[in-house]
Scaffold this active site. Sequence first.
Site, PDB file in Angstrom:
ATOM      1  N   SER A 131       0.616  -1.223   0.152  1.00 19.89           N
ATOM      2  CA  SER A 131      -0.021  -0.101   0.077  1.00 19.89           C
ATOM      3  C   SER A 131       0.923   1.231  -0.044  1.00 19.89           C
ATOM      4  CB  SER A 131      -0.854   0.178   1.369  1.00 19.89           C
ATOM      5  OG  SER A 131      -1.635   1.255   1.401  1.00 19.89           O
ATOM      6  N   TYR A 189      -1.497  -1.357  10.308  1.00 23.39           N
ATOM      7  CA  TYR A 189      -1.728  -1.534   8.805  1.00 23.39           C
ATOM      8  C   TYR A 189      -0.205  -0.986   8.101  1.00 23.39           C
ATOM      9  CZ  TYR A 189      -3.837  -1.218   4.180  1.00 23.39           C
ATOM     10  OH  TYR A 189      -4.113  -1.296   2.925  1.00 23.39           O
TER      11      TYR A 189
HETATM   12  N1  NAD Z   1      -8.740  -0.501  -1.317  1.00 26.66           N
HETATM   13  C1  NAD Z   1      -7.737   0.438  -1.142  1.00 26.66           C
HETATM   14  O1  NAD Z   1      -8.136   1.566  -1.180  1.00 26.66           O
HETATM   15  C2  NAD Z   1      -6.381  -0.339  -0.859  1.00 26.66           C
HETATM   16  C3  NAD Z   1      -5.191   0.631  -0.898  1.00 26.66           C
HETATM   17  C4  NAD Z   1      -4.024   0.020  -0.660  1.00 26.66           C
HETATM   18  C5  NAD Z   1      -3.817  -1.335  -0.609  1.00 26.66           C
HETATM   19  N2  NAD Z   1      -4.916  -2.179  -0.372  1.00 26.66           N
HETATM   20  C6  NAD Z   1      -4.565  -3.709  -0.243  1.00 26.66           C
HETATM   21  O2  NAD Z   1      -5.242  -4.405  -1.043  1.00 26.66           O
HETATM   22  C7  NAD Z   1      -5.561  -5.653  -0.753  1.00 26.66           C
HETATM   23  C8  NAD Z   1      -6.843  -5.987  -1.137  1.00 26.66           C
HETATM   24  O3  NAD Z   1      -7.905  -5.449  -0.483  1.00 26.66           O
HETATM   25  P1  NAD Z   1      -9.235  -4.742  -1.410  1.00 26.66           P
HETATM   26  O4  NAD Z   1      -9.085  -3.445  -1.652  1.00 26.66           O
HETATM   27  O5  NAD Z   1      -9.498  -5.759  -2.267  1.00 26.66           O
HETATM   28  O6  NAD Z   1     -10.265  -4.858  -0.131  1.00 26.66           O
HETATM   29  P2  NAD Z   1     -11.549  -5.883   0.217  1.00 26.66           P
HETATM   30  O7  NAD Z   1     -11.809  -5.562   1.477  1.00 26.66           O
HETATM   31  O8  NAD Z   1     -12.552  -5.549  -0.713  1.00 26.66           O
HETATM   32  O9  NAD Z   1     -10.839  -7.274  -0.190  1.00 26.66           O
HETATM   33  C9  NAD Z   1      -9.963  -8.014   1.134  1.00 26.66           C
HETATM   34  C10 NAD Z   1     -10.298  -9.374   0.944  1.00 26.66           C
HETATM   35  O10 NAD Z   1      -9.310 -10.008   1.835  1.00 26.66           O
HETATM   36  C11 NAD Z   1     -10.148 -10.977   2.574  1.00 26.66           C
HETATM   37  N3  NAD Z   1      -9.599 -11.300   3.906  1.00 26.66           N
HETATM   38  C12 NAD Z   1      -9.452 -10.429   4.829  1.00 26.66           C
HETATM   39  N4  NAD Z   1      -8.746 -10.874   5.638  1.00 26.66           N
HETATM   40  C13 NAD Z   1      -8.685 -12.319   5.660  1.00 26.66           C
HETATM   41  C14 NAD Z   1      -8.009 -13.531   6.237  1.00 26.66           C
HETATM   42  N5  NAD Z   1      -7.544 -13.345   7.407  1.00 26.66           N
HETATM   43  N6  NAD Z   1      -7.694 -14.653   5.362  1.00 26.66           N
HETATM   44  C15 NAD Z   1      -8.295 -14.623   4.320  1.00 26.66           C
HETATM   45  N7  NAD Z   1      -9.070 -13.570   3.439  1.00 26.66           N
HETATM   46  C16 NAD Z   1      -9.197 -12.542   4.166  1.00 26.66           C
HETATM   47  C17 NAD Z   1     -11.685 -10.436   2.548  1.00 26.66           C
HETATM   48  O11 NAD Z   1     -12.762 -11.315   2.873  1.00 26.66           O
HETATM   49  C18 NAD Z   1     -11.635  -9.502   1.365  1.00 26.66           C
HETATM   50  O12 NAD Z   1     -12.501 -10.520   0.327  1.00 26.66           O
HETATM   51  C19 NAD Z   1      -5.289  -5.607   0.856  1.00 26.66           C
HETATM   52  O13 NAD Z   1      -4.230  -6.202   0.895  1.00 26.66           O
HETATM   53  C20 NAD Z   1      -5.294  -4.213   1.260  1.00 26.66           C
HETATM   54  O14 NAD Z   1      -4.684  -3.764   2.224  1.00 26.66           O
HETATM   55  C21 NAD Z   1      -6.160  -1.790  -0.480  1.00 26.66           C
END
Ligand code: NAD
Length: 289
Positions: free
Chosen positions: A152, A173
């Site tokens: 991130s 985080y």
């Molecule tokens: N959305 C943003 O703005 C953003 C920005 C930077 C980084 N990220 C990173 O992107 C990645 C994906 O997130 P996203 O944006 O798709 O959000 P999201 O919440 O839609 O998806 C995250 C997924 O991970 C699953 N998950 C969470 N904890 C878990 C666990 N312990 N075991 C198995 N599965 C688990 C959730 O059920 C969900 O399906 C993450 O690592 C997040 O930190 C997101």
Amino acid sequence: MAGRVEGKVAFITGAARGQGRSHAVRLAEEGADIIAVDICEQIESNPYPLATEEDLAETAKLVEKLDRRIVTVKADVRDRSQLQAALDEGLAALGHLDIVVANAGILPMAMGDPHASDFVDAVDVDLVGVMNAVAVSMPHLGKQASVVITGSTAAMLPNTTDNPAMGPGSAGYGWAKKTLMGYSEQLALHLAPEFIRVNVIHPTNVNTHLLHNDGLYSMFRPDLENPTREDVEPAFTMFQAMPIPYVETVDISNAVLFFASDESRYITGQQLRVDAGSLLKMPGGPTNM
Ligand SMILES: NC(=O)c1ccc[n+]([C@@H]2O[C@H](COP(=O)([O-])OP(=O)(O)OC[C@H]3O[C@@H](n4cnc5c(N)ncnc54)[C@H](O)[C@@H]3O)[C@@H](O)[C@H]2O)c1
């Protein structure tokens, strides 16, 4: 014409929705079969609901529509034995492993009543969960295999890692994502002699549940009682140098695809920002961080 990852098998964590689902679909479009895992349950400290079993089934439907095979397993990345069992099930059906996408993540930014366990949960999922995915995959990775980790831009923003005002969940985080940078570089170094690559993608805001939830909206608009998406979009837009509030999941998936494909065969140990220029706005720019 052969796809860019034709015949490869990808193990993706957090694949029930959001970026993980998008990665599954994008890699399948280019010829990969998928082992998709997700917790499909709630983690108490997380202020927005995590994915459901229906979400994971929807990912399977989308991949199968592309005539690719997919094995879905409900598993928690914090539990290495669950991940091991999930991968074993996938390998039994699909035969081999070429790509690991360690993507699952949470942002337990509790509103109102923060607790130290928010820090622990964030680190367990966002850092230990990645390490677990790598650990169970390692014995199955051969020459030209690729590990892609989701970081991130929070890893590169000083405010998110050392500002107590951010609360323990977002501190956890930021710290987890920052630690992944050093972890991935060490891993890349030690796997390079075997031609196995390790790269991290650092997204800015992405259009998913992690961004779109009441907790985050309230943090960005504390002046409003129930802020809506329209209320927060101008604040979200401030982050990027390009005037957009967030990127779409496919923008991250396209970077995943590049790192997963042999096109990046000599690219390893990289930290790639997909951030519409957001780090360029930091004082001194990213080179001075
Ligand atoms: N959305 C943003 O703005 C953003 C920005 C930077 C980084 N990220 C990173 O992107 C990645 C994906 O997130 P996203 O944006 O798709 O959000 P999201 O919440 O839609 O998806 C995250 C997924 O991970 C699953 N998950 C969470 N904890 C878990 C666990 N312990 N075991 C198995 N599965 C688990 C959730 O059920 C969900 O399906 C993450 O690592 C997040 O930190 C997101």
